[in-house]
Design an enzyme around this catalytic site. Structure first.
Site, mmCIF file in Angstrom:
data_model
loop_
_atom_site.group_PDB
_atom_site.id
_atom_site.type_symbol
_atom_site.label_atom_id
_atom_site.label_comp_id
_atom_site.label_asym_id
_atom_site.label_seq_id
_atom_site.Cartn_x
_atom_site.Cartn_y
_atom_site.Cartn_z
ATOM 1 N N LYS A 126 1.008 -1.188 0.026
ATOM 2 C CA LYS A 126 -0.251 -0.128 -0.031
ATOM 3 C C LYS A 126 1.036 1.110 0.041
ATOM 4 O O LYS A 126 2.079 1.223 0.387
ATOM 5 C CB LYS A 126 -0.903 -0.116 1.119
ATOM 6 N N ASP A 166 -6.911 4.362 -5.114
ATOM 7 C CA ASP A 166 -7.508 4.091 -3.830
ATOM 8 C C ASP A 166 -8.087 5.585 -3.548
ATOM 9 O O ASP A 166 -8.355 6.293 -4.432
ATOM 10 C CB ASP A 166 -6.500 3.748 -2.562
#
Length: 446
Positions: A126, A166
């Site tokens: 991430k 995201d």
């Protein structure tokens, strides 16, 4: 057993102080996985979970850029490469003021389990920045993305680490990031997912997370002999995930009553149909407006400022906004008002106290690492298409997504059985752990 779990958590907390979101994610996994480890000799004594909670690599860098007033701004950039036991790192980039090391480590840790559950060969990662694209011009966003990628490109690649979008990173941002990567590397490779269909993207990718959570929710309901048809559904959020979750609920015959943003939520007792949803999509995606403007177009609806929609009576709740948005009091209100099923569309949107209430009251509850895995699943399918230099049709991708969500559901059922009740939190954590742990054991102490 409680003593073993607490000793583990104390050790992790000592190493990761002031990281509450990360510790919340680790605690949930530990409470479900450690009892399984103790019962299975192959894992016991290998410190396998302790190795999983340590990122393989953390990249932290400065992102300088110039705004439209010619002033130099500075943001922080991150990439957490958490675990590559089953494949290259895979996970989104988040551009939001709330981004910090704790948030990204929690997301990367969750991503390891989520990617494992998809059955696709992808590790977990991430990244992102505390940059806020809201209110910025396209040129400002482009300059920031180019500066961000000028450092990130050193650490990613189609066989190393494949970022995606995201919160705050949509098609516009992916385009600018990909363009800068291509310029710096002088190659056209599938290094980012979420690309435009005409330049390496996959059909269904924008819809995937929202569709996936609804497919999973439908599977949970089918497992108890019912379906979404005719069910009243409350959703939070009004971004990409919430929009396409609402679209799929409507297609499956459910009644969507709410959507929200940071200003509050709308309640349409008549249901948000396809026409109304198109208005919301135009409002949020093109005009970048606020959800409260919905009541100007549809005055019979209500707007509740600075509140979340969990007070509205419903059959199904799908939180799609952000982490820790659904608290214990909200869970109790949902249960009191007849909710029978909760599917997480966002990452960890329910607090531990809320999850406890759902579990003890035998409410069907799907954790995000299982139910919102549709996005990364189709990202994996996009990677496959990039490797093949080939595009599947919309129906082919949708069928593959539906099958993946069905397989994830089946894995959760297999590992989550408890006296006739499926504990999906336990099932998702153990199923995700087993695949990664087996790969780690096979590869030695790495």
């Amino acid at each position: 057993m409680e003593k073993i779990i607490q000793q583990f958590l104390d050790e992790v907390k000592q190493r990761n102080q002031n990281e509450p979101e990360f510790m919340q994610a680790v605690t949930e996994v530990a409470e479900n996985v450690i009892p399984y480890i103790v019962k299975n000799d192959i894992y016991y004594g290998q410190n396998i979970l302790l190795r999983m909670v340590e990122p393989e690599r953390v990249v932290f860098f400065r992102v300088p850029w110039i705004d439209d007033q010619n002033e130099i701004k500075v943001n922080r950039g991150y990439r957490i490469e958490m675990n590559s036991a089953i494949g290259p790192y895979k996970g989104g980039l988040r551009f939001h003021p709330s981004v910090n090391l704790s948030v990204l480590k929690f997301l990367a840790f969750e991503q390891v389990f989520k990617n494992s559950l998809t059955t696709l060969p992808m590790g977990g990662g991430k990244g992102g920045s505390d940059f806020d694209p809201k209110g910025k011009s396209d040129k400002e966003v482009m300059r920031f993305c180019q500066s961000f990628m000028s450092e990130l490109f050193r650490h990613i690649g189609p066989n190393r680490d494949i970022p995606a979008g995201d919160i705050g990173v949509g098609g516009r941002e992916i385009g600018y990031l990909f363009g800068q990567y291509k310029r710096l590397k002088n190659e056209f490779t599938g290094v980012l997912t979420g690309k435009g269909v005409s330049w390496g993207g996959s059909l269904i990718r924008p819809e995937a997370t929202g569709y996936g959570v609804v497919y999973f929710t439908q599977k949970m309901l089918e497992n108890i002999g019912t379906s979404l048809e005719g069910k009243k559904v409350v959703l939070s959020g009004s971004g990409n995930v919430a929009q396409y979750a609402a679209e799929k609920v409507i297609q499956l015959g459910g009644i969507v009553n709410t959507l929200s943003d940071s200003g509050g939520y709308i309640y349409d007792r008549d249901g948000i149909n396809s026409e109304k949803l198109k208005y919301i999509m135009d409002l949020k995606n093109i005009k970048r407006g606020r959800i409260e403007e919905y009541i100007k177009q549809y005055p019979t609806a209500e707007f509740h400022a600075k509140k979340t929609p969990w007070e509205i009576p419903c059959d199904v709740a799908i939180p799609c906004a952000t982490q820790n948005e659904l608290h214990k009091e909200d869970a109790l209100m949902l249960i009191k008002n007849g909710c029978v099923c909760v599917g997480e569309g966002a990452n960890m949107p329910s607090t531990p106290e809320a999850i406890h209430e759902f579990t003890v009251n035998k409410i069907l509850f799907a954790p995000g690492k299982a139910s919102n895995a549709g996005g990364v699943a189709v990202s994996g399918l996009e990677m496959a298409q990039n490797s093949l230099r080939y595009n599947w049709t919309r129906d082919e991708v949708d069928t593959r997504l539906k099958n993946i969500m069905s397989d994830i559901h089946q894995s959760c059922v297999e590992y989550g059985q408890e006296d006739g009740y499926v504990n999906y939190v336990k099932g998702a954590n153990i199923a995700g752990f087993v695949k990664v742990a087996d790969a780690m054991l096979a590869q030695g102490v790495v």
